[in-house]
Design a protein around this motif. Structure first.
Motif, mmCIF file in Angstrom:
data_model
loop_
_atom_site.group_PDB
_atom_site.id
_atom_site.type_symbol
_atom_site.label_atom_id
_atom_site.label_comp_id
_atom_site.label_asym_id
_atom_site.label_seq_id
_atom_site.Cartn_x
_atom_site.Cartn_y
_atom_site.Cartn_z
ATOM 1 N N THR B 144 2.411 -7.188 20.940
ATOM 2 C CA THR B 144 2.276 -6.542 22.245
ATOM 3 C C THR B 144 3.635 -6.278 22.875
ATOM 4 N N ARG B 145 4.699 -6.592 22.131
ATOM 5 C CA ARG B 145 6.031 -6.448 22.714
ATOM 6 C C ARG B 145 6.513 -5.006 22.761
ATOM 7 N N THR B 146 6.157 -4.228 21.728
ATOM 8 C CA THR B 146 6.737 -2.902 21.585
ATOM 9 C C THR B 146 5.745 -1.834 22.009
ATOM 10 N N PRO B 147 6.041 -1.098 23.073
ATOM 11 C CA PRO B 147 5.127 -0.051 23.508
ATOM 12 C C PRO B 147 5.097 1.091 22.500
ATOM 13 N N MET B 148 3.940 1.695 22.351
ATOM 14 C CA MET B 148 3.811 2.788 21.401
ATOM 15 C C MET B 148 3.052 3.933 22.044
ATOM 16 N N LEU B 149 3.471 5.134 21.698
ATOM 17 C CA LEU B 149 2.743 6.324 22.112
ATOM 18 C C LEU B 149 2.139 6.958 20.869
ATOM 19 N N VAL B 150 0.835 7.138 20.879
ATOM 20 C CA VAL B 150 0.156 7.777 19.756
ATOM 21 C C VAL B 150 0.055 9.267 20.055
ATOM 22 N N PHE B 151 0.361 10.068 19.071
ATOM 23 C CA PHE B 151 0.358 11.511 19.265
ATOM 24 C C PHE B 151 -0.602 12.179 18.301
ATOM 25 N N ASN B 152 -1.312 13.156 18.800
ATOM 26 C CA ASN B 152 -1.994 14.121 17.943
ATOM 27 C C ASN B 152 -3.327 13.660 17.364
ATOM 28 N N ARG B 153 -3.422 12.409 16.987
ATOM 29 C CA ARG B 153 -4.686 11.942 16.421
ATOM 30 C C ARG B 153 -5.092 10.654 17.099
ATOM 31 N N ARG B 312 7.279 4.661 30.085
ATOM 32 C CA ARG B 312 6.596 3.395 29.828
ATOM 33 C C ARG B 312 7.584 2.240 29.718
ATOM 34 N N LEU B 313 8.764 2.510 29.203
ATOM 35 C CA LEU B 313 9.766 1.451 29.096
ATOM 36 C C LEU B 313 10.216 1.013 30.483
ATOM 37 N N ARG B 314 10.299 1.978 31.382
ATOM 38 C CA ARG B 314 10.710 1.658 32.752
ATOM 39 C C ARG B 314 9.610 0.892 33.474
ATOM 40 N N ASP B 315 8.392 1.280 33.206
ATOM 41 C CA ASP B 315 7.270 0.692 33.932
ATOM 42 C C ASP B 315 6.211 0.182 32.964
ATOM 43 N N PRO B 316 6.409 -1.037 32.463
ATOM 44 C CA PRO B 316 5.511 -1.566 31.436
ATOM 45 C C PRO B 316 4.120 -1.852 32.002
ATOM 46 N N GLN B 317 3.987 -1.860 33.298
ATOM 47 C CA GLN B 317 2.703 -2.253 33.873
ATOM 48 C C GLN B 317 1.736 -1.088 34.011
ATOM 49 N N SER B 318 2.270 0.121 34.132
ATOM 50 C CA SER B 318 1.396 1.252 34.385
ATOM 51 C C SER B 318 0.372 1.397 33.260
ATOM 52 N N PRO B 319 -0.825 1.794 33.590
ATOM 53 C CA PRO B 319 -1.887 1.829 32.584
ATOM 54 C C PRO B 319 -1.640 2.932 31.555
#
Lengths: 344, 344
Positions: B144-153, B312-319
């Motif tokens: 859960t440490r590394t935020p991820m953005l899923v794209f396209n699928r 997201r890195l700036r604001d880890p809390q935002s949904p």
DNA sequence: CTGAAAGCGCTTACAG
DNA sequence: CTGAAAGCGCTTACAG
């Protein structure tokens, strides 16, 4: 436990296993020194806590780097995209990570990008220089610590250099057109101040010379190496009579643009005009008509570039080498036309 | 001095200037605390010795990261190449470096690539999932440490997700064909188990439904989303009478392949068959004929993806947010044909 | 405005 | 086979 926000470190594992950090480090790197039972315990704990190795910290301590920087013009060009794919593939196989940078063909931006990438301590650099790059400025930035491989365009300076055999490729294409009976053959596209363009023109001229054809100035048409510019410049081929019956294009993008330009003038490549390209980008095989072109296999060149720079990392003493893979002509429909004068 | 093999460090500069490392560090980061004369001396010495900042060391100490990992299928696909170019552009502007990884559409390789990239401590990850990706396995790797953005699928799981508006795009294309008078419209290409393909089919079906057209099973032709496979599958459209007079294609690659396939059968898109694509890759504008397609602006999507992950890195809390840029139809010649039955 | 000390997460001799 | 100590290149309180 994994709910904790902080990173799990060697120290955490050591504490949990009641061992020293040194021992955990040995386990991580698969040292045979450590007792099998101890190893098993440690590995279970690593998994349990979701440990992830911090390669940056290890590299710092060991004074090594596991990254290679790749700096190209722009991924929009399929030639570079394929090249980059090959580089990344080979680097990943060797356990390196690719740091990406793009210059957008600007020498200024190239300085900025290189300087930023250098701060990430790449073990080596693969650079396809932007037009107008200055070897001295680049050297000044890099110093002598970081080996670099220059690809595709000359840059002078004491770096490894991976070149395409541009002269030979263009010669092959030109000879092919001559063999079909063409005598008025244009060289279409590219900028004169790009080394690759100069080399391709040289091959073209050599082939004409061998066939005792005197090249006409109006057969040389310059344009930016993009599809759009090539389509726009198509008319320049037909301003004087007798017009050329065939064109050796600087690259595939230009050739595809020329074919589009021909189509809008009611002509068709492979039917009443012969066209050859250079690169063999994937579209070349499926265009209408399929494009005769010089295969340079950008993906393979990418792998090759990666392997060369990795080899240089292993052996920093070996002299800079110039590798020129042989170019190969792929004959397809776009050039399969005999000029009017010669037919029947 | 620069002849020495080792790296020039803060300590070297401090010694040369007879100052402490702390002061040099302040100069490097432009602190206003340091005396102007001192700063000037230090900066001269930095230049003289060719100092290069070791961002990795600084990041280690500060517990931050200035890298973002980008994991895609393959740069050979112009859609992804453009996307990657956009990502890299925006990341570079924000002072981040792009760590590249490619999966070749293999979920196994994706695990390996992600695991290797994680060791380089990326601040975040942008992932375009390979077919058959398993959310649980990916989550297990990432923690859960590394935020991820899923794209396209779609990938499920609790990650940010940047989607194209596939339903709307395909609907627009289909409605356009219906407006031209077509009633027998195929959906051509893509695999049913890809979420983007399902969504595009959904939009297609919805448009047919609104026009009271009952879709025929033989109008659905599957094929791998590549030019070559599309060209090979062209025949499948014409096995039964009456055959479709138009096709909504899964993407541009498929549409270009279909146009090539039509050409080999003596048909021509925009003349006796209507074709639409999806993506608006650069070739779409210059193909023969130019391709009507849904503009998704992959480069802009890349920039957007980069900006979202940085936010997201700036604001880890935002949904986690679901962003769907509106799709836009570009009407070009390939679809500008009225079906036989409706003409004259 | 500048310095001394501790520490980021890891590895490397060196002992034992 | 395992541990204590030092150090990679940097930054961060804390003093002064």
């Amino acid at each position: 436990m994994p709910a904790s926000r902080g990173r799990v470190t060697l120290t955490d594992i050591a504490r949990a296993c009641d061992l020293s950090r040194a021992t955990i480090s040995l386990v991580l790197r698969g040292s045979p020194l450590v007792n099998a039972e101890t190893r098993a315990r440690v590995e279970a704990e690593l998994k349990r806590q979701g440990y992830v190795y911090h390669r940056g910290a290890a590299n710092l301590r060991r004074k090594v780097s596991s990254a290679v920087a790749l700096v190209i013009n722009d991924l929009s060009n399929p030639f570079f995209a394929e090249f980059a794919a090959g580089v990344d593939e080979a680097l990943a196989d060797a356990g390196y990570v690719t740091l990406l940078g793009s210059t957008g063909e600007s020498a200024e931006r190239q300085q900025a990008v290189l300087s930023s990438l250098l701060e990430h301590d790449p073990a080596g650099i693969i650079l396809s220089p932007a037009e107008g790059s200055d070897a001295a400025r680049v050297r000044n930035l890099l110093g002598t610590r970081t080996p670099m491989l220059v690809f595709n365009r000359e840059l002078g300076g004491e770096w490894d250099y991976l070149a395409l055999d541009n002269v030979r490729g263009a010669r092959l294409a030109t000879e092919h057109l001559i063999a079909q009976g063409h005598r008025r053959i244009a060289f279409f596209g590219g900028h004169q101040d790009s080394s690759s363009c100069r080399q391709r023109r040289e091959g073209y001229r050599a082939a004409l010379h061998d066939a005792s054809i005197a090249p006409q100035p109006q057969w040389l048409v310059e344009c930016a190496p993009t599809r759009l510019e090539a389509a726009r410049q198509t008319g320049a081929l037909f301003v004087r009579d007798p017009a050329p019956t065939a064109a050796v294009c600087y690259n595939d993008a230009v050739a595809l643009g020329l074919m589009a330009g021909l189509a809008t003038r009611g002509r068709r490549a492979g039917q009443d005009f012969a066209v050859t390209g250079f690169d063999d980008i994937p579209e070349a095989a499926v265009s209408a008509p399929p494009l005769t072109t010089v295969a340079v296999e950008p993906r393979a060149r990418g792998r090759q570039a990666a392997e060369l720079i990795l080899q240089r990392l292993r052996d920093p003493q070996s002299p800079a080498m110039l590798t020129i893979p042989p170019a190969r002509l792929l004959v397809r429909a776009s050039s399969q036309v005999v000029p009017d004068g010669a037919s029947a």
